[in-house]
Design an enzyme around this catalytic site. Sequence first.
Site, PDB file in Angstrom:
ATOM      1  N   GLY A 203       0.728  -1.301   0.015  1.00  0.00           N
ATOM      2  CA  GLY A 203      -0.071  -0.024   0.083  1.00  0.00           C
ATOM      3  C   GLY A 203       0.612   1.330   0.084  1.00  0.00           C
TER       4      GLY A 203
ATOM      5  N   GLU B  46       5.795  -5.275   2.321  1.00  0.00           N
ATOM      6  CA  GLU B  46       5.266  -6.029   1.012  1.00  0.00           C
ATOM      7  C   GLU B  46       4.689  -5.234  -0.183  1.00  0.00           C
ATOM      8  OE1 GLU B  46       2.957  -9.923   1.880  1.00  0.00           O
ATOM      9  OE2 GLU B  46       1.566  -8.519   1.845  1.00  0.00           O
ATOM     10  N   PRO B  47       5.474  -4.460  -0.512  1.00  0.00           N
ATOM     11  CA  PRO B  47       4.965  -3.479  -1.741  1.00  0.00           C
ATOM     12  C   PRO B  47       4.769  -4.166  -2.956  1.00  0.00           C
ATOM     13  CG  PRO B  47       7.209  -3.182  -1.324  1.00  0.00           C
ATOM     14  CD  PRO B  47       7.072  -4.126  -0.423  1.00  0.00           C
TER      15      PRO B  47
ATOM     16  N   CYS C 105     -14.481  -1.292 -28.457  1.00  0.00           N
ATOM     17  CA  CYS C 105     -16.046  -0.737 -28.823  1.00  0.00           C
ATOM     18  C   CYS C 105     -16.765  -0.570 -27.434  1.00  0.00           C
ATOM     19  CB  CYS C 105     -16.777  -1.745 -29.730  1.00  0.00           C
ATOM     20  SG  CYS C 105     -16.052  -1.505 -31.400  1.00  0.00           S
ATOM     21  N   GLU C 106     -16.446   0.304 -26.844  1.00  0.00           N
ATOM     22  CA  GLU C 106     -17.016   0.498 -25.582  1.00  0.00           C
ATOM     23  C   GLU C 106     -16.705   2.023 -25.029  1.00  0.00           C
ATOM     24  OE1 GLU C 106     -17.174  -2.860 -22.952  1.00  0.00           O
ATOM     25  OE2 GLU C 106     -17.662  -1.484 -21.403  1.00  0.00           O
TER      26      GLU C 106
END
Length: 424
Positions: free
Chosen positions: A230, A271-272, A344-345
């Site tokens: 985080g 723990e990145p 196509c969105e």
Amino acid sequence: MIAAAPEFSTHQTHFAGLAIAPLAEQFGTPLYLYDAELIRQRIADLTAFDVVRYAQKACSSLAILDRVRRAGAVVDAVSAGEIRRALAAGFTAHGETPGIVYTADIFDRESLDLVVEHAIHVNCGSPDMIDQLGDRRPGANVTLRINPGFGHGHSQKTNTGGEQSKHGIWHEQVDECLLRADRYGVTVTGIHMHIGSGTDLEHLSQVCQAMERTVATVGRTVTTISSGGGLPVPYKSDESFIDIEQYYRLWDDSRKRIEQQVGHSVRLEIEPGRYLVAESGALVAEVRAVKKMGTNRFFLLDAGFNDLARPAMYGSHHPIALCPRDGSETTRPDVDAIVGGPLCESGDIFTQAEGGFVCSRKLPLARVGDFLVLGNAGAYGFAMSSNYNSKTRAAEVLIEAGQAKLIRSRETFDDLIRGEQIPD
Ligand SMILES: *Cc1c(COP(=O)(O)O)cnc(C)c1O
């Protein structure tokens, strides 16, 4: 000391010392570029911690894992596939600090088999995992991932604590977990909390307190605590780097109090994912259309959310820069542009805010054939890419000591339809 964010220029001709346009021509676009040296630097930033455990889900390509390993970090795996990747990249399960830790909220059948076969250390995110592992590997050591009852962050999709979160073992269930562990001779040797406090040090000290309370419940068997991942990186010029020294100091103080409690030394892991690889990566795409819709100007690229999902998924901001096709430094006039992809969105837009609001960005006027560089794309970039719209996934190139090395070939149509069958 808090380092300010870099200035994100909207004009960029080089990456990791090499000219971008020839790389785009040589390897084609869309193209992921990575700067190996920057990954090494980011790992080195964290040397105060006893263990840097890379959360490989951020970018799990084998060559990246290899460089992370050579730089002295170990790895986290959240699936059977990630365990196999870690093994393929030369990480080993054994050693006093396990080279691979499986962290998840469940075992699927394959991951349980693999963990047993290779004696991989497990960080249990659900009480059921203790029984499932204990049954197959009595006497194992495990870590418990604890949900301390509160989370952080405004996004429901990225919050990793509190009652709404599916992650970890509820903090009031620790005693019950110890009873479950006892039944199988399983020992709880580590406690893990991944809450993602970001730059909020006030919040972080609450996490540290929750860690101390949990270790007090578990007792002397604890030899490792993990502060999770985080760590943020700046994606905009008005954001800053986290104060690593202060972050470390809070955790180190907490560790020392825990050592007093348990009467022996305790390892402190971090723990990145994002922090190690985000800035090292860029997605290079070619501008294929420049058009106006009333007052709006669109730059449409050959890369879409199939290549980089974060803007469409979370409304995330990525720096965008123009690299003129001829590689020139000549300045173009700034215009307001909406940057989108080929899918196509209608949500296939790179310049959007959370909630899917389409925004424009001040960018130099692009022409068809120019390249756009989407920066800070190393974390959750390629790793979240897909074959939606039957697009083949991009090539990846690692730049190291001034050399560009292909680390993943662009997918082909054969890759796309592998395993498909048309029954009679
Ligand atoms: C995703 C994840 C991380 C890394 O998160 P970042 O925000 O990328 O640092 C660390 N630990 C666990 C358990 C995760 O699931």
